[in-house]
Design a protein around this motif. Structure first.
Motif, PDB file in Angstrom:
ATOM      1  N   TYR A  90       7.909  -2.088   7.544  1.00 14.79           N
ATOM      2  CA  TYR A  90       7.389  -2.460   5.810  1.00 14.79           C
ATOM      3  C   TYR A  90       7.546  -4.216   6.055  1.00 14.79           C
ATOM      4  CZ  TYR A  90       5.446   2.925   5.258  1.00 14.79           C
ATOM      5  OH  TYR A  90       5.430   3.767   4.951  1.00 14.79           O
TER       6      TYR A  90
ATOM      7  N   LEU B 240       6.466  12.996  -2.327  1.00 17.28           N
ATOM      8  CA  LEU B 240       6.172  11.817  -2.920  1.00 17.28           C
ATOM      9  C   LEU B 240       6.204  10.121  -2.345  1.00 17.28           C
ATOM     10  CD1 LEU B 240       7.797  11.696  -6.749  1.00 17.28           C
ATOM     11  CD2 LEU B 240       5.139  12.128  -6.250  1.00 17.28           C
ATOM     12  N   GLU B 241       6.826  10.850  -1.442  1.00 19.49           N
ATOM     13  CA  GLU B 241       7.077   9.399  -0.585  1.00 19.49           C
ATOM     14  C   GLU B 241       7.900   9.936   1.205  1.00 19.49           C
ATOM     15  OE1 GLU B 241      11.229   7.851  -1.957  1.00 19.49           O
ATOM     16  OE2 GLU B 241      11.319   8.877  -3.863  1.00 19.49           O
TER      17      GLU B 241
ATOM     18  N   ALA C 298       2.886   1.892  -3.205  1.00 16.81           N
ATOM     19  CA  ALA C 298       1.896   2.134  -4.472  1.00 16.81           C
ATOM     20  C   ALA C 298       1.561   3.309  -4.210  1.00 16.81           C
ATOM     21  CB  ALA C 298       0.395   1.385  -3.953  1.00 16.81           C
ATOM     22  N   ARG C 299       1.366   3.779  -3.267  1.00 13.61           N
ATOM     23  CA  ARG C 299       1.547   5.126  -2.448  1.00 13.61           C
ATOM     24  C   ARG C 299       2.528   6.146  -3.261  1.00 13.61           C
ATOM     25  NH1 ARG C 299       2.818   9.738   0.233  1.00 13.61           N
ATOM     26  NH2 ARG C 299       4.041   8.304   1.052  1.00 13.61           N
ATOM     27  N   ARG C 300       3.260   6.126  -2.843  1.00 13.31           N
ATOM     28  CA  ARG C 300       4.868   6.851  -3.050  1.00 13.31           C
ATOM     29  C   ARG C 300       5.153   7.002  -4.333  1.00 13.31           C
ATOM     30  NH1 ARG C 300       9.368   4.555   0.525  1.00 13.31           N
ATOM     31  NH2 ARG C 300       8.313   4.118   2.421  1.00 13.31           N
ATOM     32  N   TYR C 301       5.382   5.669  -5.319  1.00 16.56           N
ATOM     33  CA  TYR C 301       4.934   5.547  -6.960  1.00 16.56           C
ATOM     34  C   TYR C 301       4.855   5.620  -7.777  1.00 16.56           C
ATOM     35  CZ  TYR C 301       9.144   4.722  -3.952  1.00 16.56           C
ATOM     36  OH  TYR C 301      10.232   4.610  -2.988  1.00 16.56           O
ATOM     37  N   ARG C 302       2.697   5.508  -7.629  1.00 17.87           N
ATOM     38  CA  ARG C 302       2.104   5.693  -8.431  1.00 17.87           C
ATOM     39  C   ARG C 302       2.376   3.969  -9.211  1.00 17.87           C
ATOM     40  NH1 ARG C 302       1.769  11.948  -9.752  1.00 17.87           N
ATOM     41  NH2 ARG C 302       1.192  12.935  -6.893  1.00 17.87           N
TER      42      ARG C 302
ATOM     43  N   ARG D  80       1.079  -1.289   0.105  1.00 17.97           N
ATOM     44  CA  ARG D  80      -0.325  -0.195  -0.176  1.00 17.97           C
ATOM     45  C   ARG D  80       1.022   0.976  -0.233  1.00 17.97           C
ATOM     46  NH1 ARG D  80      -2.627  -2.629   3.793  1.00 17.97           N
ATOM     47  NH2 ARG D  80      -2.252  -1.318   5.777  1.00 17.97           N
ATOM     48  N   GLU D  81       1.835   1.232   0.627  1.00 23.01           N
ATOM     49  CA  GLU D  81       2.772   1.729   0.992  1.00 23.01           C
ATOM     50  C   GLU D  81       3.654   2.843  -0.715  1.00 23.01           C
ATOM     51  OE1 GLU D  81       4.586   5.649   2.717  1.00 23.01           O
ATOM     52  OE2 GLU D  81       2.812   5.247   2.584  1.00 23.01           O
TER      53      GLU D  81
END
Length: 471
Positions: free
Chosen positions: A354, A465-466, A225-229, A222-223
């Protein structure tokens, strides 16, 4: 799946498919059932593939490494004797406990600051060196005709090698992250900060060539995917159906006065020995109050040699022998309570936040309750809490640890009930046949996606982004 439904996969990693390391075990389990003619691996580790490994294997041998690599190998040969000269054995001193009794406390068995500094500087310097992929290795890569390159990365050199393989074969990358190294690797200013800059640049190249990503836990997927789209899926270690406990088999019979057996299997590094020592102290206090219990620690021989002195003078702690991978499931099933620990130190919390330990699925599949002691936000702890298969103590509180340990040791029915919950959770989430089938489907999807869809962090955008300094 039919054999033709599996994509042709080239694995690029430091660890080889075998049963002696956490990554090797995870790789072997995830690729269970893969057709041998559709799997190849280029690896760097100085060992042969496991006897049950299938596929085509090639080692990225030292002859392909620069002179810095050979200097590093020479350093590794003299490191142990040098450590003995500079530090000597672990010292154990007497110190008063909060209860007023005298207990044995090991002075910090970690290496001295000077040797840590020298080793980390040299390791970073070697990792920073160029990767040369000779023509014969490039030809071997092309001959595998992969649809996708799967890689576990973890260093500058492995990033460069994985990107070179994807470019040579003109296929997308699928990086699989086992911990949050993109935000923690070489953040200590090693070699004037140059390795950290190389990590950032290499990671941008990885993302540019990636069509999909994998994390070792749901929290990581999840994390990231959010950071790097970029699409991410969660895949950790899984357990063969033959290694699951029989849900109808009773727990070990402990006649009156026989100690309840707590068992820890795993490494003592990353300061886990400190948390484990606190568990051992709690077990000892429990035994002193009339509830007999014993903690047995099965760790790698090197870890026992380095950290074993920390448990001197603790009669409730037994340092067991190191286990081969095939012995682990049997040892776990013979325990009453299994123990998992993580470090409370800030630098280790960030690194492991993580990560899902390789042994967590094995613990749950053993059908025994788990006592977990470590920061609540770490993925391994959250995973055990979700399984509701034991007691999770998520803050550094000896009183809370003792309060959680007492019922587990005193109530056999409670242990049986919690063990059944863990077993059911492992059946749903960690059976190899189910996990490996989903893993193959994700790699097939990744092979059909174009690379370059990820957001590539740039300087000035990393924080947004991160939430980190990868940019």
């Amino acid at each position: 799946m039919r054999a033709d439904d599996y994509p042709r996969v080239l694995v690029v990693s430091a660890a080889v498919f075998d049963r002696s390391t956490g990554t090797g075990i995870t790789l072997s389990n995830l690729f269970t059932g893969w057709p041998a003619d559709r799997l190849a691996q280029l690896y760097a580790e100085d060992r042969a593939p496991g006897t049950d490994a299938v596929g085509t294997f090639a080692r990225f041998a030292p002859r392909n490494a620069p002179v810095e690599y050979h200097l590093f190998r020479q350093w590794e040969r003299v490191r142990r004797p040098l450590r003995t000269v500079l530090k000597g054995p672990v010292d154990v001193v007497a110190a008063p406990s909060p209860a007023g009794a005298t207990v044995a406390v090991a002075r910090d068995p970690a290496p001295g600051a000077l040797r840590v500094h020298l080793r980390t500087q040299l390791r970073a310097f070697v990792d920073l060196s160029p990767v040369r992929v000779p023509p014969d290795v490039r030809r071997w890569l092309r001959d595998q005709r992969p649809d996708v390159v799967y890689t576990t990365l973890g260093s500058i050199r492995m990033m460069r090698l994985a990107v070179a393989a994807a470019q040579e074969c003109r296929v997308p990358l699928v990086p699989h992250f086992m911990d949050d190294w993109p935000t923690t690797l070489y953040t200590g200013g090693q070699v004037l900060g140059l390795p950290r800059l190389a990590v950032r640049a290499g990671f941008r190249d990885v993302l540019r060539h990636s069509s999909y990503g994998m994390g070792i836990s749901e929290a990581m997927a999840r994390e990231f995917a959010r950071r790097y789209r970029l699409p991410f899926a969660a895949f950790g270690n899984c357990v063969d159906a033959a290694d699951f406990a029989d849900p109808h088999q009773p727990a070990p019979d402990r006649p009156g006065g026989t100690p309840v057996e707590l068992v820890y299997v795993g490494g003592l590094h990353l300061d886990r020995w400190r948390s484990l020592r606190q568990v051992g102290a709690a077990v000892g206090e429990l035994a002193a109050r009339g509830i007999p219990a014993r903690l047995t620690v099965h760790a790698p021989a090197a870890d026992v040699g380095r950290y074993g002195g920390a448990f001197a003078g603790m009669p409730a702690v037994h340092l067991g022998r190191s286990l081969a991978s095939g012995e682990v499931s049997g040892v776990l099933r013979r325990a009453d309570v299994l123990v998992h620990v993580e470090s409370f130190a800030a630098e280790h919390r960030r690194y492991t936040r993580y990560s899902l330990s390789t042994k967590i699925p094995q613990y749950l599949a053993a059908g025994r309750p788990v006592l977990a002691f470590g920061p609540a936000e770490v993925a391994s702890m959250a995973h055990l809490a979700a399984a509701d298969a034991g007691a999770v103590v998520g803050h550094d509180d000896p009183a809370a640890l003792a309060a959680a340990l007492g019922p587990l040791c005193a109530d056999a029915e409670l242990r049986a009930r919690l063990g059944r919950r863990g077993l059911a959770y492992a059946e749903r989430h960690h059976r190899t046949d189910r996990v490996a089938a989903r893993f193959a489907q994700v790699l097939r999807e990744a092979a059909g996606r174009p690379a370059g869809a990820a957001v590539v962090p740039r300087p000035g955008r990393a924080a947004a982004l991160e939430g980190s300094d990868v940019g």
